[in-house]
Design a protein around this motif. Structure first.
Motif, PDB file in Angstrom:
ATOM      1  N   ASN A 295       0.859  -1.186   0.000  1.00  0.00           N
ATOM      2  CA  ASN A 295       0.000   0.000   0.000  1.00  0.00           C
ATOM      3  C   ASN A 295       0.895   1.236   0.000  1.00  0.00           C
ATOM      4  O   ASN A 295       1.584   1.515   0.982  1.00  0.00           O
ATOM      5  N   LYS A 297       0.199   4.453   0.037  1.00  0.00           N
ATOM      6  CA  LYS A 297      -0.179   5.535   0.959  1.00  0.00           C
ATOM      7  C   LYS A 297       0.424   5.270   2.343  1.00  0.00           C
ATOM      8  O   LYS A 297       1.052   6.162   2.954  1.00  0.00           O
ATOM      9  N   THR A 298       0.280   4.053   2.822  1.00  0.00           N
ATOM     10  CA  THR A 298       0.836   3.703   4.137  1.00  0.00           C
ATOM     11  C   THR A 298       2.357   3.846   4.134  1.00  0.00           C
ATOM     12  O   THR A 298       2.954   4.374   5.079  1.00  0.00           O
ATOM     13  N   GLU A 301       3.421   7.631   4.054  1.00  0.00           N
ATOM     14  CA  GLU A 301       3.207   8.287   5.352  1.00  0.00           C
ATOM     15  C   GLU A 301       4.269   7.831   6.365  1.00  0.00           C
ATOM     16  O   GLU A 301       4.765   8.638   7.162  1.00  0.00           O
ATOM     17  N   LEU A 323      -3.664   9.282  -2.690  1.00  0.00           N
ATOM     18  CA  LEU A 323      -4.913   8.531  -2.777  1.00  0.00           C
ATOM     19  C   LEU A 323      -4.879   7.331  -1.840  1.00  0.00           C
ATOM     20  O   LEU A 323      -3.824   6.809  -1.492  1.00  0.00           O
ATOM     21  N   GLU A 324      -6.076   6.907  -1.455  1.00  0.00           N
ATOM     22  CA  GLU A 324      -6.189   5.698  -0.627  1.00  0.00           C
ATOM     23  C   GLU A 324      -6.050   4.461  -1.518  1.00  0.00           C
ATOM     24  O   GLU A 324      -6.326   4.495  -2.713  1.00  0.00           O
ATOM     25  N   ASN A 325      -5.637   3.395  -0.902  1.00  0.00           N
ATOM     26  CA  ASN A 325      -5.696   2.056  -1.518  1.00  0.00           C
ATOM     27  C   ASN A 325      -5.011   1.976  -2.889  1.00  0.00           C
ATOM     28  O   ASN A 325      -5.517   1.358  -3.808  1.00  0.00           O
ATOM     29  N   GLU A 327      -2.100   0.297  -4.594  1.00  0.00           N
ATOM     30  CA  GLU A 327      -1.188  -0.812  -4.304  1.00  0.00           C
ATOM     31  C   GLU A 327      -0.394  -1.185  -5.555  1.00  0.00           C
ATOM     32  O   GLU A 327      -0.889  -1.088  -6.678  1.00  0.00           O
ATOM     33  N   GLN A 362      -3.479   7.221  -9.083  1.00  0.00           N
ATOM     34  CA  GLN A 362      -3.510   5.816  -9.474  1.00  0.00           C
ATOM     35  C   GLN A 362      -2.358   5.524 -10.430  1.00  0.00           C
ATOM     36  O   GLN A 362      -2.282   6.100 -11.524  1.00  0.00           O
TER      37      GLN A 362
END
Length: 431
Positions: A295, A297-298, A301, A323-325, A327, A362
């Motif tokens: 991921n 985003k994780t 951060e 963006l979230e999610n 991968e 994305q």
């Protein structure tokens, strides 16, 4: 005036173009020759026919012919007539003359035989004629014939070229395809097919030799870098331990402390350089095979929080838009090194009160930073030990490692300076 970039063309097409040009020129130049040759053959054939008809008249009609039969003969024979004697006609004469054709009501070219004959002791002239092919018709037919030949010739040459391309050049294209997919250190050495073409066999032999030699040099280089890095680890660790011991001594003078601090910084740079060289060697040897979904985003951060303190020391403002999610499938160690190197590069080459912009969409990551007010030379950016800014403490391997990881996973990475930001864009679409 700049040169115009031309799209490269296939060798066979170049050859075919030469053949077609030569064949077209040859056909074009031969048209007048063909016209005069065909016209001569046609006239010669008609002359023989006219003479034959004269002989037939002399053999079958003339012996019993009377003067009274002349008007009747001329009335029912259009192309063989008896006329009054022409002046000075003592022997056969062949001429090309136009006559008015009563049936078609137009002037037609004729081949005419004038022959002196005697009927009842009086001399007459036998006129035998036959119409010729009109020049326009002859030229039109020749052009049609040549156009047909040209079409057949082009079709034949195209078919032969395709055949040669598939059959004779098969070995060459196979070699070319294997070379295009071969990557030193990443794929196995190509095995070229045997070919019955001597030139291609020589080419494959030379290429095989060069590839094996390059592989040997590459493996030797990688082995040297890895061995040297491993050998340096122990003395560097011992040196760092001794410096730590010296730094903890209570009776050190200020000058000694400054000298030890300088040595400590130098040792830290040597450690980073050694680790980076070892990392590059491992990437080249494909030592990071384990893949997993990461991921981004994780990960971003986590890395930002790690470098936050260094950014604060320069009072650098962070703008993060992720963006979230999102991968990607990759090795988690390499992607951490990849992102951390990008962030470290953005901080290291930034100025006080600067800005770092992080944008994750994305399949696309963008990291931009303020810094030098001019664009960086793209041809040196990702080269090993190519330091763009000599004022920084980098060892010149950070961007080289980023490029190496991107190439490993076939990500595209581009650099551009826009809105006063040095921006690196990574596209993961090719992964």
């Amino acid at each position: 005036m700049g040169s115009i970039n031309k799209q490269p063309q296939k060798l066979l097409h170049q050859t075919l173009r030469g053949y077609v040009g030569f064949a077209g020129l040859l056909l074009l130049l031969s048209i007048p020759f063909a016209y005069f040759l065909m016209q001569k053959l046609h006239v010669d054939d008609i002359d023989e026919a006219l003479i034959l008809r004269k002989k037939e008249f002399q053999a079958y009609h003339l012996p019993n012919f009377t003067l009274g039969e002349i008007p009747q003969w001329n009335k029912y024979n259009r192309d063989i007539k008896l006329i009054d004697t022409l002046q000075n006609l003592t022997k056969d004469s062949l001429l090309q003359q136009p006559f008015h054709d009563e049936l078609d009501n137009e002037i037609e070219p004729y081949r005419v035989l004038y022959s002196p004959i005697r009927i009842e002791q009086k001399t007459f002239t036998l006129l035998v004629r036959q119409n010729l092919i009109e020049n326009e018709d002859l030229i039109f037919n020749i052009l049609g014939l040549y156009a047909g030949l040209l079409v057949l010739l082009l079709a034949g040459l195209f078919g032969l070229t395709q055949y040669f391309s598939r059959q004779l050049w098969k070995g060459f294209y196979d070699t070319l395809q294997q070379l295009e997919t071969f990557e030193l250190g990443k794929t196995d050495a190509p095995t070229f097919e045997e070919t019955h073409i001597q030139e291609f066999e020589r080419l494959n032999s030379v290429l095989q030799h060069l590839i094996q030699k390059s592989i040997a040099v590459f493996e030797s280089q990688q082995e040297f870098i890895e061995n040297a890095s491993h050998e340096l680890q122990t003395p560097l660790a011992v040196l760092q331990a001794k410096l730590d011991t010296f730094l903890q001594m209570p009776d050190l003078s200020q000058a000694q402390m400054q000298a030890l601090d300088s040595l400590y910084d130098l040792l830290a740079r040597l450690n980073r350089l050694n680790k980076n060289l070892l990392l590059l060697s491992k990437i080249d040897k494909l030592s990071f095979q384990n893949l997993e979904n990461i991921n981004l985003k994780t990960l971003i951060e986590k890395q930002v929080s790690f470098f936050e303190e260094q950014a604060l020391q320069k009072n650098i403002r962070l703008e993060i838009d992720v963006l979230e999610n999102v991968e990607i499938k990759t090795n988690h160690i390499l992607i951490e090194i990849f992102v951390s190197n990008l962030l470290l590069n953005a901080i290291r080459h930034n100025h006080k009160n600067g800005l770092i912009s992080i944008s994750l969409k994305q399949n696309e990551l963008q990291i931009g930073n303020t810094g030098q007010p001019f664009p960086l030379p793209e041809n040196k950016l990702f080269r090993r030990f190519a330091k763009i800014d000599s004022s920084t403490q980098g060892n010149g391997l950070g961007l080289a490692i980023i490029k190496k990881i991107a190439d490993l996973y076939r990500w595209s990475i581009t650099y551009v300076m826009k809105n006063n930001l040095h921006t690196f864009t990574i596209n993961f679409n090719k992964s």
